[in-house]
Design an enzyme around this catalytic site. Structure first.
Site, PDB file in Angstrom:
ATOM      1  CG  ASP A  67      -0.245  -0.388   2.675  1.00  0.00           C
ATOM      2  OD1 ASP A  67       0.723  -0.502   2.287  1.00  0.00           O
ATOM      3  OD2 ASP A  67      -1.538  -1.254   3.383  1.00  0.00           O
ATOM      4  CG  ASP A 136      -8.718  -1.801  11.934  1.00  0.00           C
ATOM      5  OD1 ASP A 136      -8.118  -2.504  11.439  1.00  0.00           O
ATOM      6  OD2 ASP A 136      -9.191  -0.286  11.315  1.00  0.00           O
ATOM      7  CG  HIS A 138      -5.757  -2.753   8.923  1.00  0.00           C
ATOM      8  ND1 HIS A 138      -6.170  -1.501   9.687  1.00  0.00           N
ATOM      9  CD2 HIS A 138      -4.476  -3.318   8.875  1.00  0.00           C
ATOM     10  CE1 HIS A 138      -4.861  -0.810   9.894  1.00  0.00           C
ATOM     11  NE2 HIS A 138      -4.400  -1.737   9.303  1.00  0.00           N
ATOM     12  CD  GLU A 143      -8.746   0.647   7.734  1.00  0.00           C
ATOM     13  OE1 GLU A 143      -8.566  -0.419   8.542  1.00  0.00           O
ATOM     14  OE2 GLU A 143      -8.335   2.232   7.784  1.00  0.00           O
TER      15      GLU A 143
HETATM   16  C1  F6R Z   1       1.397  -1.156   6.356  1.00  0.00           C
HETATM   17  C2  F6R Z   1      -0.087  -2.236   6.103  1.00  0.00           C
HETATM   18  C3  F6R Z   1      -0.395  -1.706   7.635  1.00  0.00           C
HETATM   19  C4  F6R Z   1       0.244  -2.522   8.401  1.00  0.00           C
HETATM   20  C5  F6R Z   1      -0.491  -2.529  10.250  1.00  0.00           C
HETATM   21  C6  F6R Z   1       0.325  -2.441  10.979  1.00  0.00           C
HETATM   22  O1  F6R Z   1       1.536  -1.703   5.305  1.00  0.00           O
HETATM   23  O2  F6R Z   1      -0.186  -2.531   5.141  1.00  0.00           O
HETATM   24  O3  F6R Z   1      -1.717  -2.786   7.591  1.00  0.00           O
HETATM   25  O4  F6R Z   1       0.700  -3.481   8.981  1.00  0.00           O
HETATM   26  O5  F6R Z   1      -1.308  -0.897  10.017  1.00  0.00           O
HETATM   27  O6  F6R Z   1       0.710  -1.555  11.727  1.00  0.00           O
HETATM   28  P1  F6R Z   1       1.889  -1.268  12.665  1.00  0.00           P
HETATM   29  O7  F6R Z   1       3.335  -2.690  12.133  1.00  0.00           O
HETATM   30  O8  F6R Z   1       2.785  -0.306  11.967  1.00  0.00           O
HETATM   31  O9  F6R Z   1       1.475  -1.616  13.458  1.00  0.00           O
END
Ligand code: F6R
Length: 263
Positions: A67, A136, A138, A143
């Site tokens: 992403d 959450d 994701h 989301e």
């Molecule tokens: C990032 C992504 C997100 C993160 C998730 C956890 O490329 O795809 O799904 O993996 O938001 O983020 P952290 O590791 O910062 O807790």
């Protein structure tokens, strides 16, 4: 699904880096799906170390990131583009031409998303996709409520995700509200999935993803439908799982079998 529980963040990172290194050593032109955020930082650090000290060769590797923020310039300090070069690509010998990160600045996002999907297919598909998990539940920026069949597209971030990501920006007002993300269906197409989670603030999402029902409300729960999944957790992230003792036993047995088979 293999659920591997390590004592802490450092051990989780080493384990995951070892899995990725094994993939690259067995297939030098492997296609890696990569993630950003706090969770994979230790893995990237370890991969850079393995490149420097153990000749881990990325020259044939191709990468696709999950992403990127919408309308954040690639040279913005908080773009995922900047993140990936700073934390991984600048420290290894990957060919920049083999690196793909969604373009949040594309004039026609719909067209860009279609071309991103096509490029992944043309590369032969992702061999191993690294994933973090949001509080959450994701994966990528899919989301709660994202279609489990979704493909790469523009996605509106939840308030919780915007708040969580505010730590990287000067203030919450600067956090983009949209991102271009691989869809849940895109992620499911990878041959192997490797999800990581660390810390007690991820424990509920991890439990819901691994032991809860498959639901678009927790997009990580779709991992239960994939035939080749490894989840590497630290003890805090695993603390709400009801079957930890069994997962630990299974891993101990797997190690025993691997040792006996000499693999
Ligand atoms: C990032 C992504 C997100 C993160 C998730 C956890 O490329 O795809 O799904 O993996 O938001 O983020 P952290 O590791 O910062 O807790």
């Amino acid at each position: 699904m293999r659920v591997i529980i390590e004592t802490d963040y450092a051990a989780m990172s080493r384990k995951a880096a070892g899995i990725i290194a094994k993939e690259i050593r067995s297939k030098p032109n492997a296609v890696l799906g990569l993630a950003t955020g706090s969770t994979p930082l230790g893995v990237y650090h370890e991969l850079v170390r393995m490149h420097e000290k153990e000749n881990l060769d990325f020259s044939g590797v191709r990468t696709f990131n999950l992403d990127e923020y919408y309308r954040l310039r690639p040279d913005h300090p908080e773009s995922y583009h900047t993140f990936m070069f700073k934390n991984l690509f600048d420290g290894i010998n990957v060919n920049p031409a083999n690196v793909s990160i969604p373009d949040g600045m594309a004039a026609d996002i719909g067209l860009f998303c279609e071309s991103y999907e096509r490029r992944i297919k043309d590369a032969g598909g992702v061999d191993i996709q690294l994933l973090g998990i949001g509080r959450d539940g994701h994966i990528g920026f899919n989301e709660p409520g994202s279609s489990l069949g979704s493909r790469t597209r523009l996605k509106t971030l939840t308030e919780e995700t915007i708040r969580d990501n505010a730590r990287f920006f000067d203030n919450e007002g600067e956090v983009p509200h949209f991102a271009v993300t691989m869809g849940v269906g895109t992620i499911l197409d990878a041959k192997k999935l490797l999800m990581l989670a660390s810390g007690s603030n991820k424990a509920r999402a991890v439990r819901d993803a691994i032991e809860g029902p498959v639901s678009a409300q927790v997009t990580a729960s779709v991992l239960q439908l994939h035939p080749n999944v490894m989840v590497v957790l630290d003890e805090e992230a695993a603390s709400m799982l009801s079957r930890s003792a069994y997962y630990i036993y299974v891993e101990r047995m797997a190690e025993k079998f691997e040792a006996e088979a000499g693999t």
